[in-house]
Motif scaffolding. Structure first.
Motif, PDB file in Angstrom:
ATOM      1  N   ASN A  24       0.821  -1.212   0.000  1.00 46.07           N
ATOM      2  CA  ASN A  24       0.000   0.000   0.000  1.00 46.07           C
ATOM      3  C   ASN A  24       0.855   1.262   0.000  1.00 46.07           C
ATOM      4  O   ASN A  24       0.515   2.244  -0.668  1.00 46.07           O
ATOM      5  CB  ASN A  24      -0.934   0.011   1.205  1.00 46.07           C
ATOM      6  CG  ASN A  24      -1.961  -1.093   1.134  1.00 46.07           C
ATOM      7  OD1 ASN A  24      -2.393  -1.464   0.047  1.00 46.07           O
ATOM      8  ND2 ASN A  24      -2.333  -1.630   2.274  1.00 46.07           N
ATOM      9  N   ALA A  25       1.956   1.241   0.732  1.00 46.96           N
ATOM     10  CA  ALA A  25       2.838   2.407   0.765  1.00 46.96           C
ATOM     11  C   ALA A  25       3.491   2.639  -0.593  1.00 46.96           C
ATOM     12  O   ALA A  25       3.597   3.782  -1.056  1.00 46.96           O
ATOM     13  CB  ALA A  25       3.907   2.232   1.837  1.00 46.96           C
ATOM     14  N   ALA A  28       0.877   4.031  -2.973  1.00 42.70           N
ATOM     15  CA  ALA A  28       0.536   5.406  -2.600  1.00 42.70           C
ATOM     16  C   ALA A  28       1.630   6.381  -3.036  1.00 42.70           C
ATOM     17  O   ALA A  28       1.329   7.453  -3.579  1.00 42.70           O
ATOM     18  CB  ALA A  28       0.316   5.506  -1.096  1.00 42.70           C
ATOM     19  N   MET A  31       1.397   6.831  -6.782  1.00 42.18           N
ATOM     20  CA  MET A  31       0.269   7.683  -7.173  1.00 42.18           C
ATOM     21  C   MET A  31       0.543   9.147  -6.866  1.00 42.18           C
ATOM     22  O   MET A  31       0.216  10.021  -7.669  1.00 42.18           O
ATOM     23  CB  MET A  31      -1.011   7.236  -6.466  1.00 42.18           C
ATOM     24  CG  MET A  31      -1.492   5.909  -6.951  1.00 42.18           C
ATOM     25  SD  MET A  31      -1.676   5.900  -8.719  1.00 42.18           S
ATOM     26  CE  MET A  31      -3.283   5.277  -8.884  1.00 42.18           C
ATOM     27  N   VAL A  32       1.154   9.423  -5.722  1.00 46.20           N
ATOM     28  CA  VAL A  32       1.457  10.813  -5.361  1.00 46.20           C
ATOM     29  C   VAL A  32       2.436  11.423  -6.369  1.00 46.20           C
ATOM     30  O   VAL A  32       2.217  12.533  -6.866  1.00 46.20           O
ATOM     31  CB  VAL A  32       2.022  10.893  -3.925  1.00 46.20           C
ATOM     32  CG1 VAL A  32       2.666  12.238  -3.662  1.00 46.20           C
ATOM     33  CG2 VAL A  32       0.918  10.629  -2.920  1.00 46.20           C
TER      34      VAL A  32
END
Length: 91
Positions: A24-25, A28, A31-32
């Motif tokens: 998940n990290a 994320a 995506m950022v």
């Protein structure tokens, strides 16, 4: 339009090469930085849309995006990193 189908593939590749890290990290962070890159690219393309190539009348923002897609395609076609998650599953 063309980036949407690529995102799950790049997410899986990112998770494969950073296996011990949290999935998940990794997604994320990806995506950022993807959204940040898009936010930077919009004003650049907006400024370049007024420039034209004399030979065929093509706008520079199209040339910039074509170069960006071509360099990204070249990078991913030559990407060769150890797939750590696959190695741990096969071990």
């Amino acid at each position: 339009f063309f980036v949407g189908p690529i995102q799950p593939i790049t997410a899986e590749l990112a998770v494969e090469v950073t296996f011990p890290a949290d999935e998940n990290a990794i997604v994320a962070v990806q995506m950022v930085f993807g959204n940040l890159f898009s936010a930077v690219l919009v004003p650049i393309c907006n400024a370049a849309r007024h420039l034209h190539l004399k030979e065929n009348g093509m706008r520079m923002d199209y040339v910039l995006l074509l170069a960006l897609c071509g360099s990204g395609g070249f990078f991913f076609s030559t990407f060769d990193a150890p797939l750590l998650r696959l190695k741990s599953e096969l071990a």
